[in-house]
Design a protein around this motif. Structure first.
Motif, PDB file in Angstrom:
ATOM      1  N   ALA A  15     -25.498-101.311   5.588  1.00  0.00           N
ATOM      2  CA  ALA A  15     -25.257-102.365   7.152  1.00  0.00           C
ATOM      3  C   ALA A  15     -25.631-101.520   8.740  1.00  0.00           C
ATOM      4  O   ALA A  15     -26.574-102.195   9.126  1.00  0.00           O
ATOM      5  N   GLU A  16     -25.236-100.443   8.157  1.00  0.00           N
ATOM      6  CA  GLU A  16     -26.112 -99.564   9.409  1.00  0.00           C
ATOM      7  C   GLU A  16     -27.788 -99.938   9.480  1.00  0.00           C
ATOM      8  O   GLU A  16     -28.069 -99.628  10.623  1.00  0.00           O
ATOM      9  N   HIS A  38     -31.724-101.161  -3.961  1.00  0.00           N
ATOM     10  CA  HIS A  38     -32.624-100.400  -5.210  1.00  0.00           C
ATOM     11  C   HIS A  38     -31.624 -99.944  -5.956  1.00  0.00           C
ATOM     12  O   HIS A  38     -31.690 -99.770  -7.293  1.00  0.00           O
ATOM     13  N   SER A  39     -30.585 -99.052  -5.669  1.00  0.00           N
ATOM     14  CA  SER A  39     -29.753 -97.882  -6.354  1.00  0.00           C
ATOM     15  C   SER A  39     -28.305 -99.576  -6.839  1.00  0.00           C
ATOM     16  O   SER A  39     -28.529 -98.877  -7.904  1.00  0.00           O
ATOM     17  N   GLU A  53     -22.720 -99.907   3.692  1.00  0.00           N
ATOM     18  CA  GLU A  53     -22.296 -99.205   4.195  1.00  0.00           C
ATOM     19  C   GLU A  53     -23.428 -98.756   5.151  1.00  0.00           C
ATOM     20  O   GLU A  53     -23.920 -99.421   6.091  1.00  0.00           O
ATOM     21  N   ARG A  71     -41.142-101.980   4.157  1.00  0.00           N
ATOM     22  CA  ARG A  71     -41.217-101.100   3.925  1.00  0.00           C
ATOM     23  C   ARG A  71     -43.120-100.463   3.598  1.00  0.00           C
ATOM     24  O   ARG A  71     -43.784-100.340   4.658  1.00  0.00           O
ATOM     25  N   PHE A  78     -33.681 -99.681   1.633  1.00  0.00           N
ATOM     26  CA  PHE A  78     -34.635-100.126   0.621  1.00  0.00           C
ATOM     27  C   PHE A  78     -33.940 -99.740  -0.558  1.00  0.00           C
ATOM     28  O   PHE A  78     -33.811 -99.495  -2.042  1.00  0.00           O
ATOM     29  N   ARG A  79     -33.749 -98.122  -0.275  1.00  0.00           N
ATOM     30  CA  ARG A  79     -33.233 -97.863  -1.562  1.00  0.00           C
ATOM     31  C   ARG A  79     -31.441 -97.709  -1.721  1.00  0.00           C
ATOM     32  O   ARG A  79     -31.404 -98.028  -3.092  1.00  0.00           O
ATOM     33  N   GLU A 129     -17.211 -97.852  -6.233  1.00  0.00           N
ATOM     34  CA  GLU A 129     -17.487 -96.469  -5.025  1.00  0.00           C
ATOM     35  C   GLU A 129     -18.444 -96.219  -4.593  1.00  0.00           C
ATOM     36  O   GLU A 129     -18.341 -96.685  -3.471  1.00  0.00           O
ATOM     37  N   GLU A 130     -19.622 -95.575  -5.685  1.00  0.00           N
ATOM     38  CA  GLU A 130     -20.896 -95.886  -4.708  1.00  0.00           C
ATOM     39  C   GLU A 130     -21.308 -96.912  -3.781  1.00  0.00           C
ATOM     40  O   GLU A 130     -21.910 -96.486  -3.550  1.00  0.00           O
ATOM     41  N   ASP A 132     -37.196 -96.563  12.582  1.00  0.00           N
ATOM     42  CA  ASP A 132     -38.465 -95.193  11.922  1.00  0.00           C
ATOM     43  C   ASP A 132     -38.940 -96.019  10.437  1.00  0.00           C
ATOM     44  O   ASP A 132     -37.504 -96.769  10.407  1.00  0.00           O
ATOM     45  N   LYS A 135     -28.808-102.311  -7.722  1.00  0.00           N
ATOM     46  CA  LYS A 135     -29.330-102.902  -8.714  1.00  0.00           C
ATOM     47  C   LYS A 135     -29.553-102.231 -10.036  1.00  0.00           C
ATOM     48  O   LYS A 135     -29.264-102.371 -10.667  1.00  0.00           O
ATOM     49  N   GLU A 141     -28.505-102.751  10.983  1.00  0.00           N
ATOM     50  CA  GLU A 141     -28.847-103.250  12.389  1.00  0.00           C
ATOM     51  C   GLU A 141     -29.317-101.949  13.210  1.00  0.00           C
ATOM     52  O   GLU A 141     -30.373-103.001  14.374  1.00  0.00           O
ATOM     53  N   GLU A 152     -37.196-100.419  18.263  1.00  0.00           N
ATOM     54  CA  GLU A 152     -37.531 -99.520  17.785  1.00  0.00           C
ATOM     55  C   GLU A 152     -36.860 -98.437  16.717  1.00  0.00           C
ATOM     56  O   GLU A 152     -35.878 -97.924  16.388  1.00  0.00           O
TER      57      GLU A 152
END
Lengths: 123, 152, 729
Positions: free
Chosen positions: C21-22, C45-46, C18, C74, C41-42, C11-12, C33, C48, C25, C31
């Protein structure tokens, strides 16, 4: 006495895994979803040990350690860092940040519990 | 996903320069400062007014109106500098006034109409209709890039 | 599947995919952030981390490679090219497929995964993706404590000759307690390994009144009788490594090995000295984490402490004496923050000093003195801080021997590199940024500097050419020279090439040094035959730009038949320099002191007009060109009446020349601020600085203005158009 554990991790999977291990061992388990939440829960719960992830939104694990170590509530509590790396660099960084020890993910139940007992002397 | 995206809200800071309305995405804006004197740069094009000290770093100030061929912004104590970030660069844009913060969904941004000025066409990514006409969405990268090239 | 946590994981993961993917995109937009990259990355990482818990190894190893590339993006060590962006998006797709496969218990065809993995690998270029850690074991990697010599490793394996145990000298630092450790718990863990005797050293404990509750005073000596290996002992201390002084040495026990005969704790000491009041390791773990010093005064037997102190293991003492100089690893960001702060401090000092000078009516000698102290202190701090960043050039020089070898092979020449002054320390950034230019110069020296074998033989030179690379400090600068023992520059040929490429006017007549400077012009290439080393689009102009960007200068000297020498002169520190604050065309500018010889106000009769557009200054029997800085920079040139103020500067190529300035304001240390980071390079200007009043002043590049040989953005300088004349004579 029952050992109180606070786990801070943004991954629900890891939080649930830790819960199952901690409850199995008979510890009192509380979790938080990110660094800021973790520091808040820390003040509420006053755990005997903190287990924290490093990579988290809002405040990362090092921020959590820093906040606890510089805080005025029981600032010498054992803090274990959860990490996927086992390199010396990470360990050194964790130590410098004030972590008591580290746990390499994926962890196995027995070792995790024994590390917790070892650094807290409880249980 | 793209449909959702079209509906997603974007915020813009709008301001006037050369009597026209321009805007940039709010995520690019760092702060808005009062005008203070700048140090001129040698051989700089007209739109590069010079450099200013922003808490210890040196940032170039562009005259936005001059950049779009609308003539140099007349000196006025009410002029402000919009400090913006683009790809690691911090720059200041001299404008006459900051108007408002505009929140629109992405599909409200219209393509730039076919305009003659190549400079304007390349540096404006779209237009947004507003009460008082429209505001031009600036491609900060293109603004800086072309100004830089002029200098070289 | 029956495992609720595994369900949670999928589930997570769904949510994470999602947001991945966002995030990707929005990274495609021009530009984005930094936080967007962080969250991307997180997410990986999560995934994994969770996958690892369920031993979904395929997922783990792919997520690991993906994460490695994202981490590079990053940290901005990897530029996000469209190509890499494409790979990231495709990798996210593949990750989704892998998750689906894992959920339904399938596995993906290996060649598909391999293709995606190699695409990720390709993003990193040279950098390798480190293999994932072993997933099956919760490992306590043995920390090597580089302290006491370890007993013969073979002996341990034999079993028979295993040491009777270990002597452990343990002195916690304050940080050990601060990190939440408790010595009693470590002792408890040690006690699990065997029989142990603990001796506490109280000698450092001050009188009760002087007791500082945050300072640890206690240290322990532990005799541990055990069959366990040293590794096992070290494991106990793994978490506290670096937080205490720790010496583990084999128990050197004069009494016969007591392997079979357990020594009762605190009863018989293994050493000849009797122990009094030696606390033993607590039998059970203590529940509280109180610092031990609170108990210290109760053990007031100083005599015992003295005895205990005598008992310190000799090996430990030795090890301490031989211990390498203590070093501290510091995050570079922290150092840079400090350097910036010191920079601001110096500006602040300048501001106060300036204010004070303005208040001449209320001049206060004490205050003046204090301000002077302030200045000296700030300078001390600055020097100290800059020293942190200093690094010997050795590593840089070492890399160059390979370059010489490769260049020699490629050109069919024989060449060796001779280095000197490798210990010379330079700012870390200089070391890093000098690598490329130096590589180029070394290649050049082999490729263009050295003659081919036949020519060397013909001129009686040894077949083996020599490239000398040296570094030294000279009056606040770092000098790096690259010298070859080749034929020297072929000046007629250089001039011919320059004319052919329209770099100079066809009728230009240039002095020798002016011809040498042509090498630094963009678009100039000296290669008579295009070897595979040249023709890379990198010329000496790029080298010069790199050196100028570091605030340095490069010069060239050549002796026909004997070789060519390039000299790079760099400021010792990148952050600060001594400058003369001058006014030019109404603007305040800073001229580096290092390039100024003197300031003069010449007699009108010393100025001589030459041609239509040039003025020469006659000084001490020589003629020096006069340069109007204001016009060279494109500033409005005010009418000057009377004799101009001239700054005599040493410039590359032209030798000395005289810069016309309106006036000299001050001489002071200025903090160098880059113009490049937010803008770009500016012709005639090397950097900027912030003056006492908070305004920015530009730092003049005297070479670029004087000779105009900047190689950048000052066109036609060699046809004299850029070297403007001082008109008003």
């Amino acid at each position: 006495m029952t050992l109180k554990v606070l786990a801070i991790d943004d991954s629900k999977t890891i939080r649930e895994l830790l819960r199952s291990v901690m409850e199995e061992a008979g510890f009192d388990y509380t979790s938080a979803v990110d660094g800021v939440d973790g520091v808040e829960r820390y003040a509420e719960v006053r755990p005997d040990i903190v287990i924290t992830d490093i990579n988290m939104p809002n405040m990362d694990g090092y921020g959590v350690i820093d906040a606890i170590r510089k805080g005025d509530i029981d600032n010498q509590v054992p803090i274990l860092v959860l990490t996927t790396e086992s390199g010396d660099k990470l360990k050194q960084r964790a130590r410098q940040a004030g972590a008591t020890g580290w746990i390499v993910k994926p962890f196995d139940d027995v070792s995790l519990v024994s590390v917790i007992r070892r650094v807290t002397g409880i249980g | 996903m793209s449909e959702e995206n079209a509906k997603s809200e974007v915020e813009f800071v709008t301001f006037s320069a050369g009597d026209q309305s321009f805007s940039i995405e709010i995520t690019q804006v760092r702060e808005i400062r009062r005008w203070s004197p700048v140090t001129a740069l040698p051989h700089a094009p007209q739109e590069v007014l010079g450099v200013m000290n922003l808490r210890g770093s040196v940032i170039p100030i562009y005259d936005l109106a001059a950049r779009f061929g609308l003539g140099q912004t007349p000196e006025n104590p009410r002029n402000v500098i919009v400090v913006a970030m683009h790809g690691g660069q911090t720059v200041g844009l001299l404008v006459e006034a900051v108007s408002e913060i505009l929140s629109v969904s992405r599909d409200q941004i219209q393509e730039t109409p076919d305009i003659r000025s190549e400079m304007a066409r390349q540096s404006i990514t779209g237009v947004i209709p507003i009460e008082a006409g429209m505001t031009r969405v600036i491609d900060l990268g293109a603004v800086l890039h072309q100004a830089g090239r002029t200098l070289q | 599947m029956g495992n609720p946590i595994l369900d949670t994981f999928f589930e997570e993961t769904e949510e994470l995919l999602e947001s991945l993917a966002e995030g990707l995109e929005s990274m495609q937009g021009a530009e984005f952030d930094k936080e967007t990259v962080n969250s991307v990355f997180r997410a990986v990482h999560s995934i994994k981390g969770g996958a690892g818990a369920f031993k979904l190894n395929e997922l783990v190893s792919f997520a690991h490679s993906f994460e490695t590339v994202l981490d590079e993006v990053r940290s901005e060590t990897l530029e996000l090219t469209p190509q890499i962006m494409h790979t990231l998006i495709r990798s996210a797709d593949h990750l989704t497929d892998l998750v689906d496969a894992a959920r339904s218990g399938r596995s993906m065809p290996e060649d598909v995964s391999a293709g995606f993995l190699s695409a990720l690998q390709a993003c990193l270029g040279e950098g390798k993706i480190e293999a994932v850690d072993a997933w099956d074991n919760f490992e306590f990697a043995a920390v090597t404590l580089d302290i006491a010599p370890i007993e013969e490793p073979g002996a341990e394996a034999e079993g028979e000759a295993a040491p009777a145990g270990f002597s452990i000298a343990f002195k916690p630092h304050a940080a050990l307690y601060a990190n939440g450790h408790e010595p009693a718990l470590l002792f408890a863990a040690l006690a699990d390994l065997g029989q142990m005797t603990t001796t506490v050293d109280l000698s450092a404990v001050p009188e009760w009144d002087d007791l500082n509750p945050t300072e640890p005073y206690l240290s322990w000596t532990i005799a541990l009788r055990t069959d366990e290996s040293e590794i096992a002992v070290q494991e106990v201390f793994e978490f506290v490594h670096g937080l205490c002084d720790l010496v583990i040495s084999p128990l050197t026990d004069p009494t016969p090995p007591a392997k079979a005969e357990p020594v009762p704790e605190a009863k018989a000491a293994p050493a000849p000295a009797p122990q009094a009041a030696a606390p033993t390791a607590p039998a059970g773990p203590s529940a509280t984490a109180e610092a031990p010093k609170a108990e210290a005064p109760t053990m007031s037997d100083r005599a015992a402490a003295a005895v205990a102190a005598l008992k310190k293991p000799e090996k430990g003492d030795d090890a301490e004496a031989k211990a390498p100089k203590a070093t501290l690893r510091v995050d570079l960001d922290r150092v840079d923050r400090l350097i910036n702060a010191v920079g601001e401090l110096i500006i602040n000092q300048a501001m106060i000093a300036q204010r004070l000078q303005d208040m001449t009516s209320t001049r206060d000698d004490d205050l003046v003195m204090h301000i002077e102290d302030y200045r000296l202190l700030a300078r001390d701090i600055q020097e100290g801080v800059m020293a942190i960043r200093a690094q010997p050039v050795k590593s840089l020089f070492q890399r160059m021997s390979r370059i010489v070898r490769e260049a020699a092979d490629a050109t069919g020449k024989m060449a060796e590199l001779v280095t000197s002054g490798e210990g010379t320390e330079v700012d870390k950034t200089v070391v890093e940024r000098l690598a490329d230019p130096l590589t180029h110069m070394i290649r050049n020296a082999v490729d263009h500097g050295l003659e081919n074998r036949e020519a060397r033989a013909a001129s009686g030179k040894p077949a083996m050419g020599t490239i000398k690379l040296s570094a030294s400090h000279r009056s606040g600068s770092v000098i790096i020279t690259v010298r070859d023992d080749g034929a020297g520059l072929n000046r007629p040929k250089i001039l011919e090439i320059a004319k052919r490429k329209n770099l100079v006017a066809q009728d230009a007549e240039l002095s020798d040094s002016e011809i040498d400077q042509l090498l630094f012009m963009p678009g100039f290439s000296t290669a008579a035959t295009v070897s595979n080393l040249s023709g890379r689009g990198v010329g000496l102009d790029v080298v010069r730009n790199a050196v100028t960007a570091l605030g340095g200068r490069i010069s060239i000297s050549t002796t026909p038949g004997q070789g060519t020498e390039f000299t790079i002169m760099l400021p010792l520190t990148l952050a600060v320099m001594d400058g003369m604050v001058v006014t030019v065309g109404g603007q305040t500018l800073v001229v580096p002191i290092t390039s100024i010889i003197e300031t003069i106000r010449p007699q009108p009769s010393d100025l001589h007009r030459i041609g239509t557009d040039e003025t020469l200054l006659s000084i001490r029997g020589r003629m020096i060109p006069v340069v109007d800085v204001s016009r060279a920079l494109g500033f409005p040139s005010p009418e000057i009446t009377g004799s101009p103020l001239l700054l005599l500067v040493e410039s590359e190529g032209l030798g000395e020349c005289a810069l016309v300035v309106d006036g000299v304001q001050d001489q002071r240390q200025v903090v160098i601020k880059s113009l490049e980071s937010n803008f770009g390079s500016v012709p005639g200007v090397s950097a900027a600085t912030v003056l006492g009043d908070g305004r920015i002043a530009l730092i003049l590049d005297p070479d670029a203005v004087a000779g105009g040989r900047s190689g950048y953005h000052m066109p036609n300088i060699l046809s004299n158009a850029g070297r403007t004349a001082y008109a008003n004579v």
